[in-house]
Design a protein around this motif. Structure first.
Motif, PDB file in Angstrom:
ATOM      1  N   SER A 113      11.790 -30.757 -34.043  1.00 39.70           N
ATOM      2  CA  SER A 113      11.916 -31.913 -34.937  1.00 39.70           C
ATOM      3  C   SER A 113      11.148 -33.110 -34.395  1.00 39.70           C
ATOM      4  CB  SER A 113      13.393 -32.269 -35.122  1.00 39.70           C
ATOM      5  OG  SER A 113      14.098 -31.232 -35.773  1.00 39.70           O
ATOM      6  N   ARG A 114      11.275 -33.353 -33.095  1.00 37.46           N
ATOM      7  CA  ARG A 114      10.545 -34.481 -32.496  1.00 37.46           C
ATOM      8  C   ARG A 114       9.040 -34.254 -32.572  1.00 37.46           C
ATOM      9  NH1 ARG A 114      14.701 -35.199 -27.877  1.00 37.46           N
ATOM     10  NH2 ARG A 114      13.476 -33.605 -26.824  1.00 37.46           N
ATOM     11  N   ASP A 115       8.621 -33.025 -32.324  1.00 39.57           N
ATOM     12  CA  ASP A 115       7.182 -32.724 -32.392  1.00 39.57           C
ATOM     13  C   ASP A 115       6.643 -32.965 -33.801  1.00 39.57           C
ATOM     14  OD1 ASP A 115       7.165 -32.041 -29.743  1.00 39.57           O
ATOM     15  OD2 ASP A 115       7.187 -29.867 -30.081  1.00 39.57           O
ATOM     16  N   LEU A 116       7.398 -32.537 -34.806  1.00 40.65           N
ATOM     17  CA  LEU A 116       6.936 -32.721 -36.185  1.00 40.65           C
ATOM     18  C   LEU A 116       6.922 -34.191 -36.560  1.00 40.65           C
ATOM     19  CD1 LEU A 116       5.952 -31.523 -38.813  1.00 40.65           C
ATOM     20  CD2 LEU A 116       8.337 -31.212 -39.508  1.00 40.65           C
ATOM     21  N   LEU A 117       7.949 -34.930 -36.180  1.00 37.24           N
ATOM     22  CA  LEU A 117       7.958 -36.367 -36.467  1.00 37.24           C
ATOM     23  C   LEU A 117       6.764 -37.056 -35.821  1.00 37.24           C
ATOM     24  CD1 LEU A 117      11.748 -37.299 -36.069  1.00 37.24           C
ATOM     25  CD2 LEU A 117      10.428 -37.247 -38.195  1.00 37.24           C
ATOM     26  N   TRP A 118       6.469 -36.693 -34.580  1.00 33.20           N
ATOM     27  CA  TRP A 118       5.333 -37.289 -33.881  1.00 33.20           C
ATOM     28  C   TRP A 118       4.054 -37.059 -34.675  1.00 33.20           C
ATOM     29  CZ3 TRP A 118       0.600 -36.235 -31.886  1.00 33.20           C
ATOM     30  CH2 TRP A 118       0.086 -37.120 -30.929  1.00 33.20           C
ATOM     31  N   SER A 119       3.847 -35.833 -35.115  1.00 34.13           N
ATOM     32  CA  SER A 119       2.620 -35.507 -35.853  1.00 34.13           C
ATOM     33  C   SER A 119       2.572 -36.229 -37.195  1.00 34.13           C
ATOM     34  CB  SER A 119       2.530 -33.996 -36.072  1.00 34.13           C
ATOM     35  OG  SER A 119       2.413 -33.308 -34.845  1.00 34.13           O
ATOM     36  N   LEU A 120       3.678 -36.222 -37.920  1.00 36.59           N
ATOM     37  CA  LEU A 120       3.689 -36.845 -39.240  1.00 36.59           C
ATOM     38  C   LEU A 120       3.502 -38.348 -39.150  1.00 36.59           C
ATOM     39  CD1 LEU A 120       6.564 -34.836 -40.985  1.00 36.59           C
ATOM     40  CD2 LEU A 120       4.087 -34.475 -41.140  1.00 36.59           C
ATOM     41  N   PHE A 121       4.078 -38.984 -38.147  1.00 37.21           N
ATOM     42  CA  PHE A 121       3.877 -40.422 -37.977  1.00 37.21           C
ATOM     43  C   PHE A 121       2.417 -40.744 -37.641  1.00 37.21           C
ATOM     44  CE2 PHE A 121       8.568 -41.288 -37.149  1.00 37.21           C
ATOM     45  CZ  PHE A 121       8.720 -41.983 -38.328  1.00 37.21           C
ATOM     46  N   GLN A 122       1.687 -39.759 -37.096  1.00 43.56           N
ATOM     47  CA  GLN A 122       0.261 -39.921 -36.839  1.00 43.56           C
ATOM     48  C   GLN A 122      -0.577 -39.485 -38.043  1.00 43.56           C
ATOM     49  OE1 GLN A 122      -0.961 -41.379 -34.326  1.00 43.56           O
ATOM     50  NE2 GLN A 122       0.333 -41.124 -32.529  1.00 43.56           N
ATOM     51  N   CYS A 123       0.116 -39.167 -39.158  1.00 41.18           N
ATOM     52  CA  CYS A 123      -0.539 -38.721 -40.394  1.00 41.18           C
ATOM     53  C   CYS A 123      -1.192 -37.349 -40.252  1.00 41.18           C
ATOM     54  CB  CYS A 123      -1.560 -39.753 -40.891  1.00 41.18           C
ATOM     55  SG  CYS A 123      -0.800 -41.301 -41.425  1.00 41.18           S
ATOM     56  N   ASP A 124      -0.716 -36.561 -39.322  1.00 42.44           N
ATOM     57  CA  ASP A 124      -1.167 -35.179 -39.187  1.00 42.44           C
ATOM     58  C   ASP A 124      -0.211 -34.300 -39.989  1.00 42.44           C
ATOM     59  OD1 ASP A 124      -2.047 -32.684 -38.511  1.00 42.44           O
ATOM     60  OD2 ASP A 124      -1.395 -32.785 -36.416  1.00 42.44           O
ATOM     61  N   LEU A 125      -0.426 -34.217 -41.287  1.00 41.29           N
ATOM     62  CA  LEU A 125       0.470 -33.466 -42.156  1.00 41.29           C
ATOM     63  C   LEU A 125       0.284 -31.962 -42.028  1.00 41.29           C
ATOM     64  CD1 LEU A 125       0.857 -36.335 -43.260  1.00 41.29           C
ATOM     65  CD2 LEU A 125       0.969 -35.355 -45.559  1.00 41.29           C
ATOM     66  N   TYR A 126      -0.814 -31.558 -41.393  1.00 48.37           N
ATOM     67  CA  TYR A 126      -1.034 -30.126 -41.182  1.00 48.37           C
ATOM     68  C   TYR A 126       0.081 -29.512 -40.327  1.00 48.37           C
ATOM     69  CZ  TYR A 126      -5.822 -31.178 -42.699  1.00 48.37           C
ATOM     70  OH  TYR A 126      -6.926 -31.589 -43.401  1.00 48.37           O
ATOM     71  N   ALA A 127       0.780 -30.345 -39.564  1.00 46.64           N
ATOM     72  CA  ALA A 127       1.845 -29.836 -38.700  1.00 46.64           C
ATOM     73  C   ALA A 127       2.962 -29.172 -39.497  1.00 46.64           C
ATOM     74  CB  ALA A 127       2.418 -30.970 -37.849  1.00 46.64           C
ATOM     75  N   LEU A 128       3.097 -29.517 -40.764  1.00 48.43           N
ATOM     76  CA  LEU A 128       4.111 -28.894 -41.608  1.00 48.43           C
ATOM     77  C   LEU A 128       3.868 -27.401 -41.794  1.00 48.43           C
ATOM     78  CD1 LEU A 128       4.484 -31.579 -44.422  1.00 48.43           C
ATOM     79  CD2 LEU A 128       6.343 -30.745 -42.957  1.00 48.43           C
ATOM     80  N   GLU A 129       2.618 -27.000 -41.727  1.00 46.53           N
ATOM     81  CA  GLU A 129       2.264 -25.616 -42.029  1.00 46.53           C
ATOM     82  C   GLU A 129       2.923 -24.616 -41.089  1.00 46.53           C
ATOM     83  OE1 GLU A 129      -1.978 -25.471 -42.067  1.00 46.53           O
ATOM     84  OE2 GLU A 129      -2.132 -26.515 -43.989  1.00 46.53           O
ATOM     85  N   SER A 130       3.247 -25.047 -39.876  1.00 40.76           N
ATOM     86  CA  SER A 130       3.870 -24.148 -38.903  1.00 40.76           C
ATOM     87  C   SER A 130       5.258 -23.709 -39.330  1.00 40.76           C
ATOM     88  CB  SER A 130       3.954 -24.826 -37.527  1.00 40.76           C
ATOM     89  OG  SER A 130       2.666 -25.169 -37.046  1.00 40.76           O
ATOM     90  N   TYR A 131       5.876 -24.442 -40.251  1.00 39.07           N
ATOM     91  CA  TYR A 131       7.251 -24.164 -40.642  1.00 39.07           C
ATOM     92  C   TYR A 131       7.368 -23.611 -42.056  1.00 39.07           C
ATOM     93  CZ  TYR A 131       7.860 -26.959 -36.498  1.00 39.07           C
ATOM     94  OH  TYR A 131       7.772 -27.439 -35.219  1.00 39.07           O
ATOM     95  N   LEU A 132       6.249 -23.226 -42.653  1.00 41.46           N
ATOM     96  CA  LEU A 132       6.256 -22.713 -44.013  1.00 41.46           C
ATOM     97  C   LEU A 132       5.851 -21.248 -44.033  1.00 41.46           C
ATOM     98  CD1 LEU A 132       4.543 -25.719 -45.809  1.00 41.46           C
ATOM     99  CD2 LEU A 132       6.977 -25.185 -45.763  1.00 41.46           C
ATOM    100  N   ARG A 133       6.606 -20.439 -44.775  1.00 40.50           N
ATOM    101  CA  ARG A 133       6.291 -19.034 -44.957  1.00 40.50           C
ATOM    102  C   ARG A 133       6.363 -18.693 -46.439  1.00 40.50           C
ATOM    103  NH1 ARG A 133       4.920 -20.113 -40.769  1.00 40.50           N
ATOM    104  NH2 ARG A 133       5.262 -19.133 -38.731  1.00 40.50           N
TER     105      ARG A 133
END
Length: 384
Positions: A113-133
């Motif tokens: 959760s912290r890793d994803l928040l860090w990425s999203l706050f940096q506008c790296d929305l690609y980080a969401l892809e790791s959690y989608l199937r």
């Protein structure tokens, strides 16, 4: 003199409370009233990647709460402004990815959760892809949890189907704005001076310390709390299967022997732990934390009249919507819960209730007397 982030948030809430409908029509004048921080030189990590420092132009706001606290409503206040890139519960995808493998533990959930928040706050929305199937193809998301709750994801250029003069409606966005182009959305995020998110999936503010101490981020936390008795009543109504035994107690007045009490005590423990951390004023929270009670927000009469009275029967019944009578809703739990259940809640949650200014109901008559509030007048000043 430059405005603090507390002023930004307070002025934003006040402006919405006073004139919500006017805010919806703003095109260029900011109701935040404070200039964005000046852009400064970026920070370079060991790999040579550049990130903006914590005094850069982009400011990140995290609404930290638990379910049935009114966070959807408060999040939508931030969502109304054109300079805010808002995401609704992005950590939902982390939870859905990890819960089937719950043996991996809560620490993994928190770290992810912290890793994803860090990425999203940096506008790296690609980080969401790791959690989608299944994994998205070419950064095009076929679905994203409540994407339609974000105005910026329902407007051009992210959603070409919506034109500049179209009125944003969530139900229309659900149909028109998928698949979601993460490349375009990330670029739009980078152009916004403010990024805001809400989450009910981080238990306490102490869990955010690594992010708050990161010089590449500039996070401000708004912690939203509510009377735990009200939270329980709302969850019984909303999550009927999960809170089935509590519902039996509510309906019959008899406590089931197999009742899972941790469902309630966890709310109180998390509130007490998180608020105690904040009230101890650690250096890593200085200038980054504000505590807000749901009941205080519900008292704003102009806000209630402007936005919380449903315009249709369907809106009034939508338990996830924002169009309802907050004045009546804030303490309506008193007319729903039996007194013995309230007594139990008060015994379990005594520390947190006293800390947050919620009074005990001493008798069934006092519980049902809606002329006497069980919410103390209490001021929680931002940690400047």
């Amino acid at each position: 003199m430059q405005c603090s982030w507390k002023s930004v948030v307070l002025l934003a809430l006040a402006s919405v409370a006073i004139q919500y409908t006017a805010i919806r029509t703003l095109s260029s004048t900011s109701y935040l009233l404070c200039p964005a921080p000046p852009t400064v030189s970026p920070v370079t990590n060991r790999a040579g990647d550049e990130y903006p420092s914590n005094s850069s132009r982009r400011l990140q706001v995290l609404l930290l709460t638990t379910t049935r606290c009114g966070s959807t409503f408060i999040g939508q206040l931030l969502n109304q402004h054109q300079d805010v890139f808002y995401l609704f519960e992005p950590l939902y995808h982390v939870q859905m990815s990890i819960v089937p493998r719950i043996h991996l533990g809560a620490d993994l959930m928190l770290g992810a959760s912290r890793d994803l928040l860090w990425s999203l706050f940096q506008c790296d929305l690609y980080a969401l892809e790791s959690y989608l199937r299944p994994a998205p193809s070419r950064h095009m998301l076929a679905t994203m949890f409540r994407h339609s709750a974000s105005r910026v994801l329902c407007q051009e250029p992210v959603c070409p189907a919506f034109k500049a003069n179209d009125t944003w409606e969530e139900w229309q966005c659900k149909k028109k704005c998928l698949p979601l182009n993460l490349t375009t959305a990330s670029q739009v995020c980078k152009e916004k001076p403010y990024v805001a998110m809400k989450t009910v999936r981080v238990p306490v503010v102490g869990d955010l310390r690594p992010l708050l101490e990161d010089p590449r981020l500039n996070i401000k936390v708004i912690q939203l709390v509510r009377d735990p008795r009200g939270i329980l009543s709302s969850r019984i109504d909303t999550f009927r299967d999960l809170y089935r035994l509590w519902g039996i107690w509510q309906a019959t007045g008899r406590r089931p022997h197999t009742l899972e009490t941790r469902q309630f005590s966890t709310i109180c423990d998390d509130f007490f732990s998180s608020v105690s951390t904040a009230l101890s004023r650690p250096a890593w929270l200085k200038g980054r934390y504000m505590l807000v009670r749901y009941e205080d927000l519900s008292r704003v009469e102009a806000w209630i009249q402007a936005n919380t009275r449903g315009t249709s029967e369907a809106q009034a019944k939508d338990k996830y919507g924002t169009a309802r009578d907050s004045a009546a809703n804030a303490e309506s739990w008193r007319l729903k819960l039996p007194f013995d259940m309230v007594e139990y809640c008060q015994s379990v949650c005594q520390r947190a209730m006293r800390q947050l200014g919620y009074r005990d109901a001493r008798s069934a008559d006092q519980l049902k007397n809606m002329n006497a509030s069980l919410v103390q007048d209490k001021t929680f000043l931002p940690f400047l």
